[in-house]
Enzyme design. Structure first.
Site, PDB file in Angstrom:
ATOM      1  N   SER A 103      -4.736 -29.174 -18.415  1.00 34.07           N
ATOM      2  CA  SER A 103      -5.370 -28.171 -19.462  1.00 34.07           C
ATOM      3  C   SER A 103      -5.741 -28.989 -20.834  1.00 34.07           C
ATOM      4  O   SER A 103      -5.405 -30.523 -21.638  1.00 34.07           O
ATOM      5  CB  SER A 103      -4.316 -27.503 -20.491  1.00 34.07           C
ATOM      6  OG  SER A 103      -4.329 -26.390 -21.570  1.00 34.07           O
ATOM      7  N   GLY A 104      -7.221 -28.983 -21.039  1.00 32.42           N
ATOM      8  CA  GLY A 104      -7.643 -29.434 -22.397  1.00 32.42           C
ATOM      9  C   GLY A 104      -8.789 -30.237 -21.623  1.00 32.42           C
ATOM     10  O   GLY A 104      -9.230 -31.048 -22.413  1.00 32.42           O
ATOM     11  N   THR A 108     -12.849 -25.681 -17.980  1.00 36.50           N
ATOM     12  CA  THR A 108     -13.971 -24.115 -18.037  1.00 36.50           C
ATOM     13  C   THR A 108     -15.360 -24.882 -18.721  1.00 36.50           C
ATOM     14  O   THR A 108     -16.121 -23.713 -18.343  1.00 36.50           O
ATOM     15  CB  THR A 108     -12.604 -23.384 -19.552  1.00 36.50           C
ATOM     16  OG1 THR A 108     -11.588 -23.230 -18.807  1.00 36.50           O
ATOM     17  CG2 THR A 108     -13.622 -21.940 -18.898  1.00 36.50           C
ATOM     18  N   ASN A 155      -4.881 -27.187 -25.615  1.00 38.02           N
ATOM     19  CA  ASN A 155      -5.992 -26.511 -26.033  1.00 38.02           C
ATOM     20  C   ASN A 155      -6.861 -25.598 -26.768  1.00 38.02           C
ATOM     21  O   ASN A 155      -5.644 -24.454 -26.710  1.00 38.02           O
ATOM     22  CB  ASN A 155      -6.590 -26.312 -24.301  1.00 38.02           C
ATOM     23  CG  ASN A 155      -7.886 -26.247 -24.700  1.00 38.02           C
ATOM     24  OD1 ASN A 155      -9.202 -25.845 -25.261  1.00 38.02           O
ATOM     25  ND2 ASN A 155      -8.795 -25.749 -23.624  1.00 38.02           N
ATOM     26  N   SER A 158      -7.048 -22.476 -25.085  1.00 34.64           N
ATOM     27  CA  SER A 158      -7.051 -23.111 -23.144  1.00 34.64           C
ATOM     28  C   SER A 158      -6.960 -21.597 -22.671  1.00 34.64           C
ATOM     29  O   SER A 158      -6.971 -20.458 -22.959  1.00 34.64           O
ATOM     30  CB  SER A 158      -5.675 -23.340 -23.395  1.00 34.64           C
ATOM     31  OG  SER A 158      -5.212 -23.744 -22.037  1.00 34.64           O
ATOM     32  N   SER A 159      -7.056 -21.163 -21.279  1.00 30.89           N
ATOM     33  CA  SER A 159      -7.403 -20.425 -19.757  1.00 30.89           C
ATOM     34  C   SER A 159      -6.288 -20.403 -20.091  1.00 30.89           C
ATOM     35  O   SER A 159      -5.099 -21.129 -19.257  1.00 30.89           O
ATOM     36  CB  SER A 159      -8.284 -20.969 -19.222  1.00 30.89           C
ATOM     37  OG  SER A 159      -8.810 -21.882 -19.009  1.00 30.89           O
ATOM     38  N   GLY A 393      -4.212 -26.862 -14.407  1.00 28.35           N
ATOM     39  CA  GLY A 393      -3.307 -27.991 -13.490  1.00 28.35           C
ATOM     40  C   GLY A 393      -2.259 -28.440 -13.147  1.00 28.35           C
ATOM     41  O   GLY A 393      -1.613 -27.336 -14.066  1.00 28.35           O
ATOM     42  N   GLU A 395       1.461 -29.002 -14.589  1.00 25.30           N
ATOM     43  CA  GLU A 395       2.428 -29.201 -15.486  1.00 25.30           C
ATOM     44  C   GLU A 395       3.199 -29.596 -15.516  1.00 25.30           C
ATOM     45  O   GLU A 395       4.244 -29.182 -14.819  1.00 25.30           O
ATOM     46  CB  GLU A 395       1.778 -28.025 -16.287  1.00 25.30           C
ATOM     47  CG  GLU A 395       0.842 -27.326 -16.889  1.00 25.30           C
ATOM     48  CD  GLU A 395       0.836 -25.788 -17.104  1.00 25.30           C
ATOM     49  OE1 GLU A 395       1.943 -25.529 -17.052  1.00 25.30           O
ATOM     50  OE2 GLU A 395       0.219 -25.086 -18.026  1.00 25.30           O
TER      51      GLU A 395
HETATM   52  P1  ADP Z   1      -9.658 -26.792 -19.765  1.00 24.76           P
HETATM   53  O1  ADP Z   1     -10.686 -25.725 -18.936  1.00 24.76           O
HETATM   54  O2  ADP Z   1      -9.234 -27.763 -18.677  1.00 24.76           O
HETATM   55  O3  ADP Z   1      -8.291 -26.346 -20.378  1.00 24.76           O
HETATM   56  P2  ADP Z   1     -11.690 -26.634 -21.923  1.00 24.76           P
HETATM   57  O4  ADP Z   1     -13.227 -26.419 -20.903  1.00 24.76           O
HETATM   58  O5  ADP Z   1     -11.501 -25.032 -22.086  1.00 24.76           O
HETATM   59  O6  ADP Z   1     -10.769 -27.507 -21.065  1.00 24.76           O
HETATM   60  O7  ADP Z   1     -12.237 -27.709 -22.650  1.00 24.76           O
HETATM   61  C1  ADP Z   1     -10.985 -28.132 -23.752  1.00 24.76           C
HETATM   62  C2  ADP Z   1     -11.863 -28.847 -24.908  1.00 24.76           C
HETATM   63  O8  ADP Z   1     -12.390 -29.540 -25.241  1.00 24.76           O
HETATM   64  C3  ADP Z   1     -13.517 -27.597 -25.241  1.00 24.76           C
HETATM   65  O9  ADP Z   1     -13.166 -26.455 -25.863  1.00 24.76           O
HETATM   66  C4  ADP Z   1     -14.139 -28.216 -25.812  1.00 24.76           C
HETATM   67  O10 ADP Z   1     -14.401 -28.117 -26.848  1.00 24.76           O
HETATM   68  C5  ADP Z   1     -14.565 -29.449 -25.348  1.00 24.76           C
HETATM   69  N1  ADP Z   1     -14.999 -30.019 -23.799  1.00 24.76           N
HETATM   70  C6  ADP Z   1     -14.712 -29.961 -22.829  1.00 24.76           C
HETATM   71  N2  ADP Z   1     -15.879 -30.650 -22.531  1.00 24.76           N
HETATM   72  C7  ADP Z   1     -16.964 -30.819 -22.760  1.00 24.76           C
HETATM   73  C8  ADP Z   1     -18.202 -31.495 -23.137  1.00 24.76           C
HETATM   74  N3  ADP Z   1     -18.440 -31.611 -21.995  1.00 24.76           N
HETATM   75  N4  ADP Z   1     -18.430 -31.873 -24.140  1.00 24.76           N
HETATM   76  C9  ADP Z   1     -18.410 -31.457 -25.352  1.00 24.76           C
HETATM   77  N5  ADP Z   1     -16.716 -30.709 -25.532  1.00 24.76           N
HETATM   78  C10 ADP Z   1     -16.271 -30.496 -24.392  1.00 24.76           C
HETATM   79 MG    MG Z   2     -10.257 -23.976 -19.059  1.00 24.64          MG
END
Ligand code: ADP
Ligand code: MG
Length: 732
Positions: A103-104, A108, A155, A158-159, A393, A395
């Site tokens: 997560s984070g 996404t 996050n 977070s999804s 992922g 956890e």
């Molecule tokens: P996950 O889906 O893996 O839990 P996210 O994709 O929601 O994580 O990413 C968490 C945070 O990290 C986003 O809200 C953003 O602030 C930051 N982030 C993730 N990927 C990038 C990127 N390529 N560039 C800038 N910030 C990013």
């Molecule tokens: Mg996500």
């Protein structure tokens, strides 16, 4: 985007001198410090969340990757999206991009960049229907995030569900439809959140975003602290103005996707009803002569609100809250009053279920809009597909429950697929190219997958058995049963089986040695969560709503209690079935992988905590991935591409060769360098065993390039000379 020099580290981990964790980490860190968040392992992309806006995205960057081969440009998500897209177009094969990581880690965000890339490079002729599909694809993310994402400690966006999206393409390679599958929404969040976390965004957006009149119609107050379900996160609100702009963005997304104004109103009413439900409390008054006290709702006005917002009769709402119908023997129905505890349980189950159905309805509504309409008759409906999987992922929390078991099981399945496909792909390529295949040892986690999913004996089956037994089975008995079945399993243990291990609690914990690490699960609540029971009365109530949108979410409410003969499938079984289907689906496609890494726990830019990352590198199996890739061949390149890059290093091949075939020319080149022992010649590609060979070639190339550039500058260009457009690339 600038090209990469050696100061940025190795763009592919396969090129490491040695495959050790230290070397891997060093390269990862070096690249991260240089703003290079992407690195390959062969065709797998490793991505580190930068936690800051980097100038890596947008139309200009997209243009640089469009139509290129994977290795022609620095590693990037766009390159992977492009590779998946080109593979699909060239070979008319379905492909998929599997994004994993904790997560984070940036999954996404990665999936959004991939979608943006695909949207940008397709539909040059701007067909209206294709544009419509692209709009919906892009806007659907915004809606899904509103209803399925929440602020967590790990996050802020977070999804809380897994997402798999298929994009359908016509023969021209333009998107003409799509379909979203969602997995295991974390609906317990509706009721309760950890300290520092919030409920799903949608609740706050409605509270903060709605106009005053609408809010009044929903009987809501603006302040989230007023509602039990949103109180915990109330102090963590994003700026009120942000919340409102998100609200407006979601309203706009709903409009673009095609939700009617009436549907939007229903959605708001349902969200409001859930909030009111959460505030309903029960009081038990003692009544003389009765064994069980008399139960009442503390604040009856809330019942009025719920009835009005769900368009159901008030009396029925009240009855559902206070009692349930049970079939007693034959077909006799009796109404059995709840205790206060039962009523609270039923209310919570109802709130969770209403929200889950709302979420699922949103997904299916988006799907109905994206359904492929514009099939090309010449292709007999044989569109090709790119699937994008963005799923939770592995956890591990201080306390792990049923949800973590599901999530970690999901990751075991995906890891197994990863191993199989990566190895399978390698093997197939060697066969195609006429190269002898050597077997590579790797840890096969099939046995852990079996431990969880095996019929009759697996953890989920034993749990189902416990759930189907009459009420007397407790979580503790379930644990004993697990112990009996798996006492000799190398990946299972519990305190009972290992009395000296004080990190587990007796009668409560069991541990699975997952491929990614050990996880201790507490069985408390397992049976309840798996049974996921909702009284039929509630379902009927919702089904009989006069709001057609709400009614559509509850088709199973049509049944009478006496008709409900079959036990509904348990949450665990439903999840298992969906995972089996998902893996089958992915296995039928050509996969591309994005492995996301979270650099630190504090969500800050420019800091890579080594211990934190090392753990992720380990459990994502990245070192193994590099080894598998290298144990075969570190690199493979079609002969023409190899020559393009290295022909200046050999007198026979520069500027053009006269050796009959590219294969022969490559052979001559390698012989001059004394490297022919480290390669195998495939039908169309050269296979290079050790990365050192590539390093040698690269060094020799790097020495020559400045000389050649100088030469070119001094002399007039001859027709057959190759212009040097930039350092890394030589184009014909
Ligand atoms: P996950 O889906 O893996 O839990 P996210 O994709 O929601 O994580 O990413 C968490 C945070 O990290 C986003 O809200 C953003 O602030 C930051 N982030 C993730 N990927 C990038 C990127 N390529 N560039 C800038 N910030 C990013
Ligand atoms: Mg996500």
């Amino acid at each position: 985007m600038d090209e990469e020099g050696p100061e940025c580290g190795k763009p592919d981990f396969v090129l490491l001198d040695q495959v050790t964790m230290e070397d891997f980490m060093e390269n990862l860190k070096l690249r991260f410090e240089k703003g290079r968040i992407y690195t390959y392992i062969g065709e797998v992309l490793v991505s580190v969340n930068p936690y800051q806006e980097l100038p890596l995205y947008g139309p200009e960057a997209i243009a640089k990757y469009q139509g290129r081969e994977l290795y022609e440009r620095p590693p990037h998500l766009y390159a992977v999206a492009n590779a998946a897209y080109r593979a699909m177009k060239r070979r008319s094969r379905d492909t998929c991009i599997v994004i994993s990581g904790e997560s984070g880690a940036g999954k996404t965000e990665a999936s959004k960049h991939i979608m943006q890339y695909i949207a940008a490079v397709t539909n040059p002729s701007q067909r209206a229907e294709v544009d419509r599909v692209k709009d919906v694809l892009l806007k659907s993310t915004c809606m899904l995030e509103a209803f399925g994402n929440a602020r967590t400690n790990r996050n802020h966006n977070s999804s809380r569900f897994g997402k798999y999206m298929d994009i359908n393409f016509d023969f021209k390679g333009d998107p003409i439809g799509g379909h979203i599958h969602s997995y295991l929404l974390e609906k317990s969040r509706v009721l309760k959140q950890h300290v520092g976390e919030r409920n799903f965004h949608a609740f706050y957006q409605v509270l903060r975003g709605c106009e005053d009149t609408e809010l009044r119609n929903l009987h809501l107050q603006r302040n989230p602290a007023v509602y039990n379900f949103t109180r915990q996160g109330a102090g963590l609100n994003a700026l009120e103005s942000d919340e409102r702009s998100h609200y407006l963005a979601v309203m706009e997304a709903m409009r673009v996707i095609g939700f009617s104004a009436e549907e939007v109103r229903s959605v708001h009413r349902i969200l409001a009803a859930v909030l009111h439900l959460g505030n309903i409390e029960f009081v038990e008054t003692e009544e003389a002569g009765l064994e069980q006290g008399h139960l009442e709702v503390a604040e009856e006005e809330l019942v009025d609100h719920v009835a009005e917002l769900t368009a159901t009769p008030r009396e029925l709402v009240l009855r559902c809250l206070l009692s349930r119908t049970v079939a007693s023997g034959g077909r006799d129905l009796i109404e059995k009053g709840h205790t206060a505890a039962e009523a609270s349980y039923a209310r919570d189950a109802c709130a969770k279920a209403v929200y889950q159905r709302l979420f699922e309805w949103v997904v299916s509504r988006i799907n109905s809009v994206m359904e492929t309409r514009d099939r090309d008759p010449r292709r007999d409906g044989k569109d090709t597909v790119i699937g994008v999987l963005d799923i939770y992922g592995f956890e591990v929390f201080p306390v792990n429950s049923f949800e973590q078991l599901c999530i970690n099981y999901c990751n075991e399945k995906l890891q197994q697929l990863f191993i199989q496909l990566i190895l399978k792909q390698e093997q197939e390529e060697y066969q195609r190219e006429g190269i002898t295949w050597q077997t590579v040892d790797y840890f096969n986690n099939a046995t852990i997958v079996e431990l969880v999913e095996r019929p009759h004996r697996g953890v989920l089956a034993v749990l189902d058995e416990a759930c189907s037994a009459a009420g007397t089975i407790t979580d503790r008995i379930f644990l004993q049963s697990l112990d009996t079945h798996h006492r000799h399993h190398p990946h299972y243990t519990s305190r009972q089986l290992c009395p000296t291990d004080k990190t587990m609690e007796f009668g409560r914990d069991f541990r699975i040695k997952h491929y990614a690490g050990d996880v201790t699960y507490s069985v408390e609540g397992f049976i309840d969560k798996n049974r996921d029971h909702l009284f039929q009365d509630f379902k009927r109530l919702m089904y009989n709503s006069s709001d057609p949108t709400l009614r559509a979410m509850w088709p199973d409410g049509q049944q009478d209690i006496t008709e409900v003969t079959k036990r509904p499938l348990t949450a665990g079984t439903l999840f298992k079935n969906s995972m089996v289907a998902l893996v089958e689906n992915l296995a039928s496609k050509e996969p591309f992988y994005v492995r996301c890494i979270k650099p630190n726990e504090d969500k800050v830019a420019s800091r890579l905590d080594e211990d934190h990352c090392r753990h992720q590198v380990a459990y994502l199996g990245l070192l193994e991935n590099v080894r598998v890739r290298r144990a075969g061949f570190a690199s493979r390149q079609p002969y023409p591409r190899f020559l393009l890059r290295y022909k200046m290093t050999c007198e026979y091949t520069w500027p053009n060769h006269l050796l009959g075939s590219d294969k022969a020319a490559v052979s001559a080149l390698l012989e001059q360098h004394g490297l022919q022992g480290d390669v195998a010649f495939g039908h169309t590609k050269l296979f290079i065993r050790s990365p050192q060979t590539l390093v040698t070639l690269e060094q020799s190339r790097a020495r020559l390039i400045p000389i050649i550039v100088l030469l070119l500058q001094k002399h007039t260009l001859k027709d057959n000379y190759v212009p040097f457009s930039d350092h890394a690339e030589v184009s014909r």
